[in-house]
Design a protein around this motif. Sequence first.
Motif, mmCIF file in Angstrom:
data_model
loop_
_atom_site.group_PDB
_atom_site.id
_atom_site.type_symbol
_atom_site.label_atom_id
_atom_site.label_comp_id
_atom_site.label_asym_id
_atom_site.label_seq_id
_atom_site.Cartn_x
_atom_site.Cartn_y
_atom_site.Cartn_z
ATOM 1 N N UNK A 47 -1.504 -1.127 -12.610
ATOM 2 C CA UNK A 47 -1.213 0.426 -12.518
ATOM 3 C C UNK A 47 -1.993 0.682 -11.051
ATOM 4 N N UNK A 48 -2.797 0.039 -10.729
ATOM 5 C CA UNK A 48 -3.803 0.402 -9.810
ATOM 6 C C UNK A 48 -3.444 -0.386 -8.557
ATOM 7 N N UNK A 49 -2.535 -1.287 -8.523
ATOM 8 C CA UNK A 49 -2.140 -1.823 -7.566
ATOM 9 C C UNK A 49 -1.177 -1.451 -6.467
ATOM 10 N N UNK A 50 -1.641 -1.387 -5.352
ATOM 11 C CA UNK A 50 -0.502 -0.529 -4.269
ATOM 12 C C UNK A 50 0.429 -1.390 -4.178
ATOM 13 N N UNK A 51 1.745 -0.635 -4.568
ATOM 14 C CA UNK A 51 3.234 -1.236 -4.680
ATOM 15 C C UNK A 51 3.523 -1.717 -3.463
ATOM 16 N N UNK A 52 2.938 -1.508 -2.310
ATOM 17 C CA UNK A 52 3.379 -2.025 -0.880
ATOM 18 C C UNK A 52 2.559 -3.249 -0.754
ATOM 19 N N UNK A 53 1.775 -3.554 -1.531
ATOM 20 C CA UNK A 53 1.162 -4.872 -1.359
ATOM 21 C C UNK A 53 1.118 -6.015 -2.186
ATOM 22 N N UNK A 54 2.214 -5.657 -3.137
ATOM 23 C CA UNK A 54 2.606 -6.690 -4.311
ATOM 24 C C UNK A 54 3.146 -7.571 -3.646
#
Length: 270
Positions: A47-54
């Motif tokens: 939940x703390x991962x930037x979706x733009x960096x997945x």
Amino acid sequence: MSFYTSLNGLKNAQTDLGVISNNIANAETNGFKKSTVAFSDIVAGSAFTNPKLLIGIGATVEAINQNFKQGPVEQTGNALDLVVNGDGFFTTKSAISGDTLYTRNGSFEIDQNGYLVRGNGNQLQAFATDAAGNVTGTTPQSVQIPATNATGAQFAGVAVGKNGVITASYADGTNVAVGQIALATFLSPGGLRQEGSSNWTSTGLSGTATYGGPDSGFYGGILSGALERSNVDLSEEMVGLITAQRNFQANAKAIDTASQISQTIINMHT
């Protein structure tokens, strides 16, 4: 991480190659239905991962789907070579286990006891009828042709109509209906379990069989004197084979590249 991502890719390509190889191997198997592999991507993050960096971590086999499209029809001239011209499966009883099996391979013959069987001894199931061909029962049962009729005349031949009624002929010129072929359909035929020899069994995914007579409702009619061939298109499979091979090679190259990068980093430290 790139090593494991590419390793998954190699395994997936190998699965694809295996399915395509099985399709090609059964290009001449009557009643065979080809399969295709469906893949899905894998993404891991919190939940703390930037979706733009997945970053995806590869792919996995989602399903191996069966294609129940009707195959080409080959004329044979044998009265007991049967094709379901539309929806439905022939129902048979296993000669070994007594299990109910479903098939699109309609290559039947008469055994020494008068039963209609496939080459593996599985007995064709049909609805009971009177001598005129009127259905008198709704429970499928094995079809048996008497060696003689009521007057003692010897069996002379058999014919199967479009409506699935099996009629035995005798030497005195009389004809007697011995049953109507029972066809089975399923809510989800893709959930049927393959058992080999062009046989399937029902599962919780396919749902239970619904039985009906040929050439009525959504059940296909019976074509006598012909067989349904495999629905494998060799041209299509060869293209798929090349694609799977390239996929395998690309993943292998990715592993090689990752290995070279790792070796370069190790050399820098030393």
